[in-house]
Design a protein around this motif. Structure first.
Motif, PDB file in Angstrom:
ATOM      1  N   CYS A  92       0.835  -1.213   0.000  1.00  0.00           N
ATOM      2  CA  CYS A  92       0.000   0.000   0.000  1.00  0.00           C
ATOM      3  C   CYS A  92       0.862   1.252   0.000  1.00  0.00           C
ATOM      4  N   LEU A  93       2.005   1.182   0.663  1.00  0.00           N
ATOM      5  CA  LEU A  93       2.905   2.335   0.677  1.00  0.00           C
ATOM      6  C   LEU A  93       3.383   2.660  -0.727  1.00  0.00           C
ATOM      7  N   GLY A  94       3.750   1.633  -1.496  1.00  0.00           N
ATOM      8  CA  GLY A  94       4.164   1.873  -2.877  1.00  0.00           C
ATOM      9  C   GLY A  94       3.029   2.377  -3.744  1.00  0.00           C
ATOM     10  N   LEU A  95       1.841   1.785  -3.577  1.00  0.00           N
ATOM     11  CA  LEU A  95       0.689   2.245  -4.369  1.00  0.00           C
ATOM     12  C   LEU A  95       0.295   3.655  -3.982  1.00  0.00           C
ATOM     13  N   ASN A  96       0.495   4.016  -2.723  1.00  0.00           N
ATOM     14  CA  ASN A  96       0.144   5.355  -2.252  1.00  0.00           C
ATOM     15  C   ASN A  96       0.974   6.438  -2.945  1.00  0.00           C
ATOM     16  N   VAL A  97       2.199   6.092  -3.340  1.00  0.00           N
ATOM     17  CA  VAL A  97       3.046   7.068  -4.025  1.00  0.00           C
ATOM     18  C   VAL A  97       2.432   7.466  -5.354  1.00  0.00           C
ATOM     19  N   VAL A  98       2.034   6.484  -6.140  1.00  0.00           N
ATOM     20  CA  VAL A  98       1.560   6.778  -7.491  1.00  0.00           C
ATOM     21  C   VAL A  98       0.085   7.195  -7.512  1.00  0.00           C
ATOM     22  N   GLY A 316      -8.038   3.209   4.180  1.00  0.00           N
ATOM     23  CA  GLY A 316      -7.191   4.018   5.049  1.00  0.00           C
ATOM     24  C   GLY A 316      -7.159   5.476   4.653  1.00  0.00           C
ATOM     25  N   GLY A 317      -7.269   5.747   3.356  1.00  0.00           N
ATOM     26  CA  GLY A 317      -7.227   7.120   2.869  1.00  0.00           C
ATOM     27  C   GLY A 317      -6.037   7.341   1.961  1.00  0.00           C
ATOM     28  N   ALA A 318      -6.286   7.522   0.672  1.00  0.00           N
ATOM     29  CA  ALA A 318      -5.204   7.750  -0.285  1.00  0.00           C
ATOM     30  C   ALA A 318      -4.477   9.045   0.044  1.00  0.00           C
ATOM     31  N   GLY A 319      -3.153   8.984   0.022  1.00  0.00           N
ATOM     32  CA  GLY A 319      -2.351  10.154   0.353  1.00  0.00           C
ATOM     33  C   GLY A 319      -1.966  10.252   1.805  1.00  0.00           C
ATOM     34  N   SER A 320      -2.394   9.290   2.622  1.00  0.00           N
ATOM     35  CA  SER A 320      -2.096   9.306   4.052  1.00  0.00           C
ATOM     36  C   SER A 320      -1.185   8.138   4.381  1.00  0.00           C
ATOM     37  N   LEU A 321      -0.046   8.412   5.026  1.00  0.00           N
ATOM     38  CA  LEU A 321       0.856   7.340   5.436  1.00  0.00           C
ATOM     39  C   LEU A 321       0.260   6.546   6.596  1.00  0.00           C
ATOM     40  N   GLY A 322      -0.395   7.234   7.509  1.00  0.00           N
ATOM     41  CA  GLY A 322      -1.091   6.515   8.575  1.00  0.00           C
ATOM     42  C   GLY A 322      -2.224   5.666   8.043  1.00  0.00           C
ATOM     43  N   GLY A 323      -2.886   6.141   6.981  1.00  0.00           N
ATOM     44  CA  GLY A 323      -3.956   5.366   6.364  1.00  0.00           C
ATOM     45  C   GLY A 323      -3.461   4.069   5.758  1.00  0.00           C
ATOM     46  N   VAL A 324      -2.210   4.055   5.294  1.00  0.00           N
ATOM     47  CA  VAL A 324      -1.608   2.821   4.782  1.00  0.00           C
ATOM     48  C   VAL A 324      -1.594   1.761   5.871  1.00  0.00           C
TER      49      VAL A 324
END
Length: 497
Positions: A92-98, A316-324
């Motif tokens: 999810c962390l990688g997908l959150n970047v793009v 969790g919320g796209a763009g949020s590290l805590g959401g990941v």
């Protein structure tokens, strides 16, 4: 008067007419933090204190709590679920970047996960007779996957929206097709000689475990700690990027690519970087997956895995590290809990009750809906026991006191499969019909609909955990998207509807 000519009145600036009005500023957004500071009560104070706490403190607290899991349990199943959850967090962390930062819809992300796993498998297994050290294989896999992401983004850097999604979806399908049939690959189809590159449907097996300079990682507990350390390091790196110029440029690209380009931001270059970084993190997760499982198959990196990763990110919320972290934890733990009919039933009723409490207003209608649903169940069961005994002749689905109560409240026909299929179709139409009603008609119609949902769950859905758990996760996402479109920890944004 000037030279006999009257000088026309010059209109005042818009922000000079009334105090407090500023041109080009969304006052609702600009005063959001001020309104948060004024929230009353205990919850307002807690929210203010959380807002003042630096984000790295939350990540450190998560790392400490997660590191204590093997201290409290040595159960192999629990540790494996913990490893899978941390692995999903990394994905999810990688997908959150793009997706979360750059705002690019990448539907081929799971292929990067698989590519990293296959690169590790090829360089650390008997498949090609190579048993390279993990300290060399993992960087090679990450760099190779990042380059692959760069190459995928290169021809599609000018595409946005649905067009970009179609291109990346094609890449994901291409990866699956090639690696699923990669047991006989020849050079451009020339000649009769072929090579077994990917193992085809049989995959690559007997993969070496991670070996960090002589430190062999072979147990599930060791892999759990390794995955946790890798995730925390990656999380910290992405956090630094998030607060940097690149992170702010990615977010501007997400909000409005045209405005970002007009401001001089290199939009196309940022897309390439986002794809490469995202792919590299996915490849890193693939090496962990291959090392623990000691086998990789193309079916492990197909569409269902992509859907689960996207569900975690959205929840969790796209763009949020805590959401990941939150999204991966909630979805994966829920999926594991839904494997057991008893646990799944508890989650089902908790979700329904929480939705009713959050949505049904005024409160008297909440008691009417819940009481009416319970009363309808007892009434139908009493009628069936008196005149239609076959509708209560079916075996109970779950045990415990909840199963005993449901056996007295929900009808259990002797042929639950066929009737359950019909009930599921009726439930879909009933839910669609609810969207056309308002006010008291909606609340009254909800009573038979809720009972139909419980009947369908007990007699059909709960006995098919492989399908039902995905359906229930979808329901949770739908409810969340209506209640909080930005996800659990995502930031609310003002958008033009």
């Amino acid at each position: 008067m000037d030279g006999g000519q009257e000088i026309p009145d010059i209109p005042a600036r818009p922000d000079e007419g009334e105090p407090g009005i500023r041109v080009g500023v969304d006052d609702w957004v600009a005063t959001h933090e001020q309104r948060q500071e004024q929230l009353p009560g205990v919850f307002g104070r807690i929210q203010r204190e959380i807002g003042r706490t630096p984000r790295p403190a939350f990540y450190a607290a998560f790392g400490i709590a997660a590191a204590l899991l093997p201290v409290f349990t040595s159960n192999g199943y629990v540790l494996r679920v913990g490893f899978d959850t941390v692995l999903y967090m990394l994905l999810c962390l990688g997908l959150n970047v793009v997706v979360g930062y750059a705002g690019l819809l990448d539907l081929g992300y799971v292929a990067f996960f698989g590519f990293g796993a296959y690169v590790y498998a090829m360089l650390a297994s008997p498949h090609f007779g190579l048993h390279w050290d993990t300290l060399f294989v993992v960087p090679i896999a990450v760099v190779a996957t990042g380059i692959l992401g760069f190459l995928v983004a290169l021809p599609s850097r000018r595409l946005i929206g649905d067009y970009l999604a179609i291109v990346t979806l094609f890449f994901g399908q291409l990866f699956y097709t090639v690696f699923q049939n990669g047991s006989r690959i020849s050079l451009l189809g020339i000649g009769h000689h072929s090579w077994d590159v990917t193992g085809g449907p049989n995959g690559i097996v007997n993969i070496d475990n991670w070996d960090l300079g002589g430190l062999k990682i072979g147990s599930v507990q060791a892999y759990y700690y390794t995955a946790l350390v890798v995730f925390l390091i990656s999380l910290f790196a992405i956090y630094l990027v998030d607060i940097s110029r690149t992170g702010r440029a990615w977010k501007s690209l997400r909000e409005d690519p045209l405005a970002a380009e007009l401001m001089g931001i290199p939009v196309n270059r940022l897309k390439l970087v986002a794809f490469a970084v995202s792919a590299g993190i996915g490849g890193l997760a693939g090496t962990l997956f291959a090392g623990l499982n000691t086998a990789v198959f193309a079916a492990d990196f197909y569409t269902p895995t992509l859907i689960i990763i996207y569900a975690m990110l959205i929840l969790g919320g796209a763009g949020s590290l805590g959401g990941v972290i939150i999204g991966a934890f909630v979805v994966n733990v829920s999926l594991e809990a839904l494997r057991t009919p008893g646990h799944a039933t508890w989650i089902f009723f908790i979700v329904i009750l929480a939705t009713l409490i959050a949505k049904v207003r005024p409160w008297r209608w909440l008691f009417i809906v819940v009481g009416g649903t319970i009363g309808l169940g007892y009434l139908l069961t009493a009628i069936a026991n008196e005149w239609f005994p076959r509708w209560t002749a079916g075996p109970p689905t779950i045990g415990g006191w909840l199963g005993t109560w449901l056996d007295q409240w929900v009808l259990h026909p002797s042929n639950p499969t066929q009737i359950g299929n019909i009930a599921f179709i009726l439930l879909v139409f009933a839910v669609l019909g609810l969207t056309l009603l308002h006010g008291w008609k909606l609340w009254l119609a909800m009573i038979p609909t809720l009972y139909l949902a419980c009947f369908t769950w007990i007699n059909r859905l709960v006995v098919e955990p492989s399908i039902t758990r995905l359906i229930l996760i979808g329901v949770i996402l739908i409810v969340l998207m209506n209640a909080r479109p930005q996800g659990l920890l995502g930031a609310a944004r003002v958008e033009i509807a």
